[in-house]
Scaffold this motif. Structure first.
Motif, PDB file in Angstrom:
ATOM      1  N   UNK A  87       0.813  -1.203   0.000  1.00 46.57           N
ATOM      2  CA  UNK A  87       0.000   0.000   0.000  1.00 46.57           C
ATOM      3  C   UNK A  87       0.851   1.258   0.000  1.00 46.57           C
ATOM      4  N   UNK A  88       0.658   2.107   0.987  1.00 45.66           N
ATOM      5  CA  UNK A  88       1.397   3.368   1.052  1.00 45.66           C
ATOM      6  C   UNK A  88       2.882   3.154   1.308  1.00 45.66           C
ATOM      7  N   UNK A  89       3.285   1.931   1.645  1.00 46.17           N
ATOM      8  CA  UNK A  89       4.703   1.643   1.898  1.00 46.17           C
ATOM      9  C   UNK A  89       5.405   1.016   0.699  1.00 46.17           C
ATOM     10  N   UNK A  90       4.699   0.802  -0.413  1.00 46.43           N
ATOM     11  CA  UNK A  90       5.379   0.345  -1.631  1.00 46.43           C
ATOM     12  C   UNK A  90       6.463   1.350  -1.991  1.00 46.43           C
ATOM     13  N   UNK A  91       7.683   0.855  -2.217  1.00 45.81           N
ATOM     14  CA  UNK A  91       8.778   1.730  -2.605  1.00 45.81           C
ATOM     15  C   UNK A  91       9.489   2.410  -1.453  1.00 45.81           C
ATOM     16  N   UNK A  92       9.139   2.064  -0.215  1.00 47.98           N
ATOM     17  CA  UNK A  92       9.799   2.634   0.955  1.00 47.98           C
ATOM     18  C   UNK A  92      11.005   1.777   1.339  1.00 47.98           C
ATOM     19  N   UNK A  93      11.911   2.270   2.180  1.00 48.06           N
ATOM     20  CA  UNK A  93      13.069   1.483   2.597  1.00 48.06           C
ATOM     21  C   UNK A  93      12.660   0.179   3.297  1.00 48.06           C
ATOM     22  N   UNK A  94      13.396  -0.882   3.027  1.00 47.29           N
ATOM     23  CA  UNK A  94      13.127  -2.180   3.652  1.00 47.29           C
ATOM     24  C   UNK A  94      13.132  -2.057   5.168  1.00 47.29           C
ATOM     25  N   UNK A  95      14.061  -1.292   5.716  1.00 48.67           N
ATOM     26  CA  UNK A  95      14.164  -1.142   7.169  1.00 48.67           C
ATOM     27  C   UNK A  95      12.875  -0.576   7.766  1.00 48.67           C
ATOM     28  N   UNK A  96      12.231   0.321   7.037  1.00 48.53           N
ATOM     29  CA  UNK A  96      10.976   0.914   7.506  1.00 48.53           C
ATOM     30  C   UNK A  96       9.855  -0.123   7.482  1.00 48.53           C
ATOM     31  N   UNK A  97       9.868  -0.978   6.465  1.00 50.01           N
ATOM     32  CA  UNK A  97       8.834  -1.996   6.319  1.00 50.01           C
ATOM     33  C   UNK A  97       9.037  -3.140   7.309  1.00 50.01           C
ATOM     34  N   UNK A  98      10.279  -3.566   7.497  1.00 50.48           N
ATOM     35  CA  UNK A  98      10.585  -4.766   8.282  1.00 50.48           C
ATOM     36  C   UNK A  98      10.020  -4.688   9.698  1.00 50.48           C
ATOM     37  N   UNK A  99      10.077  -3.529  10.314  1.00 49.37           N
ATOM     38  CA  UNK A  99       9.607  -3.403  11.699  1.00 49.37           C
ATOM     39  C   UNK A  99       8.085  -3.451  11.792  1.00 49.37           C
ATOM     40  N   UNK A 100       7.396  -3.392  10.646  1.00 42.15           N
ATOM     41  CA  UNK A 100       5.928  -3.377  10.651  1.00 42.15           C
ATOM     42  C   UNK A 100       5.308  -4.682  10.167  1.00 42.15           C
ATOM     43  N   UNK A 101       6.114  -5.595   9.614  1.00 42.86           N
ATOM     44  CA  UNK A 101       5.550  -6.797   8.978  1.00 42.86           C
ATOM     45  C   UNK A 101       4.616  -7.569   9.895  1.00 42.86           C
ATOM     46  N   UNK A 102       5.021  -7.810  11.120  1.00 44.30           N
ATOM     47  CA  UNK A 102       4.221  -8.651  12.018  1.00 44.30           C
ATOM     48  C   UNK A 102       2.869  -8.026  12.343  1.00 44.30           C
ATOM     49  N   UNK A 103       2.726  -6.711  12.145  1.00 40.73           N
ATOM     50  CA  UNK A 103       1.443  -6.045  12.387  1.00 40.73           C
ATOM     51  C   UNK A 103       0.458  -6.244  11.236  1.00 40.73           C
ATOM     52  N   UNK A 104       0.978  -6.797  10.109  1.00 33.95           N
ATOM     53  CA  UNK A 104       0.137  -6.897   8.919  1.00 33.95           C
ATOM     54  C   UNK A 104      -0.029  -8.340   8.440  1.00 33.95           C
ATOM     55  N   UNK A 105       0.038  -9.265   9.386  1.00 36.88           N
ATOM     56  CA  UNK A 105      -0.249 -10.665   9.062  1.00 36.88           C
ATOM     57  C   UNK A 105      -1.731 -10.806   8.728  1.00 36.88           C
ATOM     58  N   UNK A 106      -2.600 -10.228   9.554  1.00 32.27           N
ATOM     59  CA  UNK A 106      -4.050 -10.286   9.322  1.00 32.27           C
ATOM     60  C   UNK A 106      -4.636  -8.930   8.936  1.00 32.27           C
ATOM     61  N   UNK A 107      -4.006  -7.872   9.374  1.00 36.44           N
ATOM     62  CA  UNK A 107      -4.477  -6.517   9.060  1.00 36.44           C
ATOM     63  C   UNK A 107      -3.712  -6.000   7.846  1.00 36.44           C
ATOM     64  N   UNK A 108      -4.400  -5.623   6.780  1.00 36.74           N
ATOM     65  CA  UNK A 108      -3.690  -5.152   5.579  1.00 36.74           C
ATOM     66  C   UNK A 108      -2.816  -3.925   5.847  1.00 36.74           C
ATOM     67  N   UNK A 109      -1.713  -3.822   5.093  1.00 35.38           N
ATOM     68  CA  UNK A 109      -0.960  -2.580   5.086  1.00 35.38           C
ATOM     69  C   UNK A 109      -1.907  -1.463   4.642  1.00 35.38           C
ATOM     70  N   UNK A 110      -1.729  -0.244   5.118  1.00 35.04           N
ATOM     71  CA  UNK A 110      -2.630   0.847   4.709  1.00 35.04           C
ATOM     72  C   UNK A 110      -2.698   0.965   3.186  1.00 35.04           C
ATOM     73  N   UNK A 111      -3.897   0.761   2.648  1.00 34.59           N
ATOM     74  CA  UNK A 111      -4.082   0.821   1.203  1.00 34.59           C
ATOM     75  C   UNK A 111      -3.587  -0.416   0.469  1.00 34.59           C
ATOM     76  N   UNK A 112      -3.213  -1.481   1.206  1.00 36.48           N
ATOM     77  CA  UNK A 112      -2.645  -2.669   0.571  1.00 36.48           C
ATOM     78  C   UNK A 112      -3.266  -3.972   1.049  1.00 36.48           C
ATOM     79  N   UNK A 113      -2.432  -4.983   1.216  1.00 36.68           N
ATOM     80  CA  UNK A 113      -2.857  -6.332   1.580  1.00 36.68           C
ATOM     81  C   UNK A 113      -2.269  -6.751   2.921  1.00 36.68           C
ATOM     82  N   UNK A 114      -2.808  -7.843   3.453  1.00 43.44           N
ATOM     83  CA  UNK A 114      -2.187  -8.541   4.573  1.00 43.44           C
ATOM     84  C   UNK A 114      -1.424  -9.749   4.033  1.00 43.44           C
ATOM     85  N   UNK A 115      -0.521 -10.299   4.835  1.00 43.78           N
ATOM     86  CA  UNK A 115       0.181 -11.511   4.425  1.00 43.78           C
ATOM     87  C   UNK A 115      -0.780 -12.696   4.322  1.00 43.78           C
ATOM     88  N   UNK A 116      -1.814 -12.696   5.139  1.00 37.99           N
ATOM     89  CA  UNK A 116      -2.806 -13.777   5.072  1.00 37.99           C
ATOM     90  C   UNK A 116      -3.515 -13.749   3.711  1.00 37.99           C
TER      91      UNK A 116
END
Length: 198
Positions: A87-116
């Motif tokens: 979602x809004x984190x497409x194209x952002x630094x990996x380090x910024x994304x990595x700390x948020x991954x576990x929060x988006x297993x069931x809850x989609x990234x803002x404007x995006x998908x969840x890992x589930x």
């Protein structure tokens, strides 16, 4: 009664080299990535493959195009093999994304998908693969989230553990897909549209 799946990630991209999480953006292979894609083709062209299935994102398509240029093995694009949409984190630094991954297993990234949701889309792809490719060996070229999905669906791994573990690249992984019990999806109405076309 099974499908033999060989999984390879798309080749090295310019974003990978810059520490960028491309997500649903197209991405482009780097010079090193184009060389690695050619090497992928060298090790897989005569691997007994009946078909190649590839994410329809540009970096995966580019990998397959280089690897299988001039090969008679058919290559099929499938949107269900896309990377997770950050979602809004497409194209952002990996380090910024990595700390948020576990929060988006069931809850989609803002404007995006969840890992589930990625797991559910991959499960839908596997159901079609089981119905169409019994006894065959196929190659899947896709992304890290789809590798995690295969680990969950075919090896019983936990997505909660995978999203926080380092991703160790190597020259392919092997999976066995039983055709008599293809995996069920893990989220309702989560799969992307698309069907195997051969």
């Amino acid at each position: 009664m099974a499908v033999d799946i060989v999984f390879e990630t798309h080749s090295l991209t310019e974003d990978n080299e810059r520490g960028i999480a491309t997500g649903l953006l197209p991405g482009r292979l780097s010079a090193a990535g184009r060389r690695l894609a050619a090497e992928l083709g060298e090790r897989r062209r005569d691997d007994g493959l009946s078909a190649v299935f590839v994410s329809d994102l540009h970096r995966a398509v580019e990998t397959a195009r280089i690897a299988f240029a001039g090969s008679p093995v058919p290559v099929h694009r499938d949107p269900r093999l896309r990377e997770c949409d950050y979602g809004t984190l497409n194209g952002r630094p990996v380090a910024e994304l990595a700390v948020r991954r576990s929060r988006h297993i069931d809850t989609p990234f803002p404007g995006g998908q969840s890992y589930r949701q990625v797991i559910a889309a991959t499960a839908d792809f596997l159901r079609d693969l089981a119905a169409a490719r019994d006894g065959q060996r196929v190659l899947v070229i896709s992304h890290s989230a789809n590798k995690w999905a295969l680990d969950c669906l075919l090896r019983g791994a936990s997505i909660e553990e995978l999203v926080d573990a380092p991703f160790g690249w190597r020259e392919g992984w092997h999976y066995t897909l039983p055709v008599d019990r293809p995996p069920a999806g893990s989220a309702p109405d989560a799969s992307a549209s698309g069907r195997l076309d051969g």
